[in-house]
Design a protein around this motif. Structure first.
Motif, PDB file in Angstrom:
ATOM      1  N   UNK A  65      31.039  42.527  41.755  1.00  0.00           N
ATOM      2  CA  UNK A  65      31.082  42.014  40.375  1.00  0.00           C
ATOM      3  C   UNK A  65      32.367  41.238  40.112  1.00  0.00           C
ATOM      4  N   UNK A  66      33.491  41.764  40.581  1.00  0.00           N
ATOM      5  CA  UNK A  66      34.777  41.069  40.404  1.00  0.00           C
ATOM      6  C   UNK A  66      34.691  39.682  41.034  1.00  0.00           C
ATOM      7  N   UNK A  67      34.199  39.652  42.268  1.00  0.00           N
ATOM      8  CA  UNK A  67      34.092  38.386  42.985  1.00  0.00           C
ATOM      9  C   UNK A  67      33.173  37.417  42.226  1.00  0.00           C
ATOM     10  N   UNK A  68      32.073  37.947  41.678  1.00  0.00           N
ATOM     11  CA  UNK A  68      31.121  37.120  40.936  1.00  0.00           C
ATOM     12  C   UNK A  68      31.789  36.482  39.715  1.00  0.00           C
ATOM     13  N   UNK A  69      32.475  37.287  38.918  1.00  0.00           N
ATOM     14  CA  UNK A  69      33.085  36.748  37.697  1.00  0.00           C
ATOM     15  C   UNK A  69      34.272  35.829  37.995  1.00  0.00           C
ATOM     16  N   UNK A 112      39.635  44.899  34.726  1.00  0.00           N
ATOM     17  CA  UNK A 112      39.742  44.038  33.534  1.00  0.00           C
ATOM     18  C   UNK A 112      39.771  42.587  34.002  1.00  0.00           C
ATOM     19  N   UNK A 113      38.858  41.776  33.466  1.00  0.00           N
ATOM     20  CA  UNK A 113      38.795  40.367  33.831  1.00  0.00           C
ATOM     21  C   UNK A 113      38.800  39.500  32.584  1.00  0.00           C
ATOM     22  N   UNK A 114      39.442  38.336  32.677  1.00  0.00           N
ATOM     23  CA  UNK A 114      39.470  37.449  31.508  1.00  0.00           C
ATOM     24  C   UNK A 114      40.190  36.158  31.810  1.00  0.00           C
ATOM     25  N   UNK A 115      40.525  35.441  30.737  1.00  0.00           N
ATOM     26  CA  UNK A 115      41.150  34.117  30.860  1.00  0.00           C
ATOM     27  C   UNK A 115      42.611  34.103  30.444  1.00  0.00           C
ATOM     28  N   UNK A 116      43.112  35.224  29.959  1.00  0.00           N
ATOM     29  CA  UNK A 116      44.520  35.319  29.552  1.00  0.00           C
ATOM     30  C   UNK A 116      44.885  36.798  29.534  1.00  0.00           C
ATOM     31  N   UNK A 117      46.118  37.091  29.237  1.00  0.00           N
ATOM     32  CA  UNK A 117      46.610  38.457  29.207  1.00  0.00           C
ATOM     33  C   UNK A 117      45.744  39.349  28.316  1.00  0.00           C
ATOM     34  N   UNK A 118      45.459  40.565  28.776  1.00  0.00           N
ATOM     35  CA  UNK A 118      44.533  41.425  28.018  1.00  0.00           C
ATOM     36  C   UNK A 118      45.093  41.894  26.680  1.00  0.00           C
ATOM     37  N   UNK A 119      46.404  41.756  26.474  1.00  0.00           N
ATOM     38  CA  UNK A 119      46.980  42.150  25.181  1.00  0.00           C
ATOM     39  C   UNK A 119      46.907  41.013  24.158  1.00  0.00           C
ATOM     40  N   UNK A 120      46.462  39.843  24.612  1.00  0.00           N
ATOM     41  CA  UNK A 120      46.415  38.671  23.726  1.00  0.00           C
ATOM     42  C   UNK A 120      45.012  38.161  23.467  1.00  0.00           C
ATOM     43  N   UNK A 158      35.081  25.864  38.169  1.00  0.00           N
ATOM     44  CA  UNK A 158      35.193  27.088  37.363  1.00  0.00           C
ATOM     45  C   UNK A 158      36.647  27.464  37.113  1.00  0.00           C
ATOM     46  N   UNK A 159      37.529  27.083  38.019  1.00  0.00           N
ATOM     47  CA  UNK A 159      38.953  27.407  37.853  1.00  0.00           C
ATOM     48  C   UNK A 159      39.642  26.413  36.906  1.00  0.00           C
ATOM     49  N   UNK A 160      39.137  25.174  36.860  1.00  0.00           N
ATOM     50  CA  UNK A 160      39.791  24.136  36.040  1.00  0.00           C
ATOM     51  C   UNK A 160      39.238  24.071  34.624  1.00  0.00           C
ATOM     52  N   UNK A 161      37.987  24.533  34.449  1.00  0.00           N
ATOM     53  CA  UNK A 161      37.288  24.407  33.171  1.00  0.00           C
ATOM     54  C   UNK A 161      38.036  25.152  32.061  1.00  0.00           C
ATOM     55  N   UNK A 162      37.846  24.656  30.828  1.00  0.00           N
ATOM     56  CA  UNK A 162      38.500  25.287  29.677  1.00  0.00           C
ATOM     57  C   UNK A 162      37.524  26.299  29.072  1.00  0.00           C
ATOM     58  N   UNK A 193      32.620  32.351  37.020  1.00  0.00           N
ATOM     59  CA  UNK A 193      33.105  32.112  35.663  1.00  0.00           C
ATOM     60  C   UNK A 193      34.593  31.808  35.585  1.00  0.00           C
ATOM     61  N   UNK A 194      35.269  31.744  36.731  1.00  0.00           N
ATOM     62  CA  UNK A 194      36.684  31.369  36.728  1.00  0.00           C
ATOM     63  C   UNK A 194      37.585  32.393  36.063  1.00  0.00           C
ATOM     64  N   UNK A 195      37.122  33.654  35.948  1.00  0.00           N
ATOM     65  CA  UNK A 195      37.974  34.680  35.337  1.00  0.00           C
ATOM     66  C   UNK A 195      39.044  35.141  36.320  1.00  0.00           C
ATOM     67  N   UNK A 196      40.097  35.713  35.753  1.00  0.00           N
ATOM     68  CA  UNK A 196      41.166  36.284  36.587  1.00  0.00           C
ATOM     69  C   UNK A 196      41.035  37.801  36.540  1.00  0.00           C
ATOM     70  N   UNK A 197      41.259  38.436  37.689  1.00  0.00           N
ATOM     71  CA  UNK A 197      41.326  39.899  37.705  1.00  0.00           C
ATOM     72  C   UNK A 197      42.700  40.273  37.166  1.00  0.00           C
TER      73      UNK A 197
END
Length: 291
Positions: free
Chosen positions: A166-170, A193-201, A16-20, A174-178
């Motif tokens: 929930x944070x731990x789950x995602x 806020x969780x996601x795959x890149x900076x929240x402003x982008x 989950x951490x390596x996936x694109x 799903x390999x999201x970053x807090x």
């Protein structure tokens, strides 16, 4: 999947951490497709990217966003023949749109008869200028003032009953970053806020915990978010492990959708919010066919 029992769980979880991955779309139901398309294009500035009608299944879809589906997060609207209203429930929060001038956008929406539920102005105790509007079905959109961004459709907000779980789950499933967490004791809520890149982008998931509230109604309006993956089978293994630890469940085993051949898997988080993981290559092939 033979032999996977022998793989230690930490190796499975590494996938989950390596996936694109990236957010592809949010799926929800509306009572009048043309009315919603008109509101989103004329008032919110989205583009209608594609529309399809599936008469044998008695539904139609429209895909709208601020750029092509290959690179942008979009909304997938579903109209079920003959159903003109839905219950949004108490759990779904809002979508958010970043704009360089909230005041101007609100003025335009008001001029076209849109429903402004919070006038533009700074957030309580902060400087970010926001406003809230409701679409014709009652879905809430937060408008956030920001500099130029590659992804204006920037948030999906859902309410949860146990934020840390929930944070731990995602993060794990799903390999999201807090990206950030903020407690607001005077208004009795905490957000993450969780996601795959900076929240402003890019698009992020905003999870909200209201003090003392552990359960919400889901209604039948909002359906799910879809996220891309390079391997639905490996991703489902990860989710399966995480659900055993934290709750939630797989609702569709990984494999191709009959007739389309796009490989997907879907699951519920500990609060019952649904995510669909879609094979990256299959998704792009599907888009090519619809040209």
């Amino acid at each position: 999947m033979a032999g996977s029992e022998a793989v230690p769980s930490e190796h499975v979880l590494e996938w989950a951490q390596k996936d694109k991955r990236r957010f592809l779309h949010a799926v929800y139901r509306v009572g009048d497709l043309d009315r919603t398309i008109k509101f989103y294009t004329e008032c919110l500035g989205m583009q209608l990217l594609r529309k399809r009608d599936i008469p044998e299944e008695k539904y139609s879809n429209a895909f709208l966003g601020f750029g092509p589906e290959e690179s942008h997060f979009v909304v997938e609207l579903t109209y079920n023949y003959g159903v003109d209203s839905y219950d949004i429930g108490t759990g779904f929060g809002h979508f958010a749109i970043a704009t360089q001038d909230v005041y101007k956008l609100v003025e335009d929406i008001r001029a076209k008869g849109g429903n402004i539920t919070r006038e533009p102005g700074p957030v309580k105790g902060g400087t970010t200028v926001i406003a809230f509007v409701k679409d014709p079905d009652g879905y809430v959109f937060e408008l956030i003032q920001r500099g130029p961004t590659p992804e204006p459709l920037c948030q999906v907000m859902l309410r949860v009953g146990d934020l840390d779980k929930s944070i731990k789950f995602y993060e794990k499933a799903l390999g999201m970053k807090l990206l950030r967490k903020k407690d607001n004791p005077e208004h009795k809520y905490t957000i993450a806020m969780l996601g795959y890149a900076d929240e402003y982008e890019t698009t992020v998931l905003e999870l909200t915990y209201n003090y003392g509230v552990t359960e919400y109604t889901k209604g039948n309006a909002y359906a799910q978010v879809a996220i891309s993956t390079d391997d639905v089978y490996k991703s489902a293994e990860v989710v399966n492990l995480v659900t055993q630890e934290l709750g939630g469940k797989i609702t569709r085993q990984p494999g191709p959708i009959p007739g389309i051949n796009t490989k997907i898997t879907s699951f519920l988080d500990p609060d019952g919010w649904k995510t669909v993981l879609v094979d990256n290559e299959d998704f792009l092939k599907e888009l090519e066919k619809k040209e």
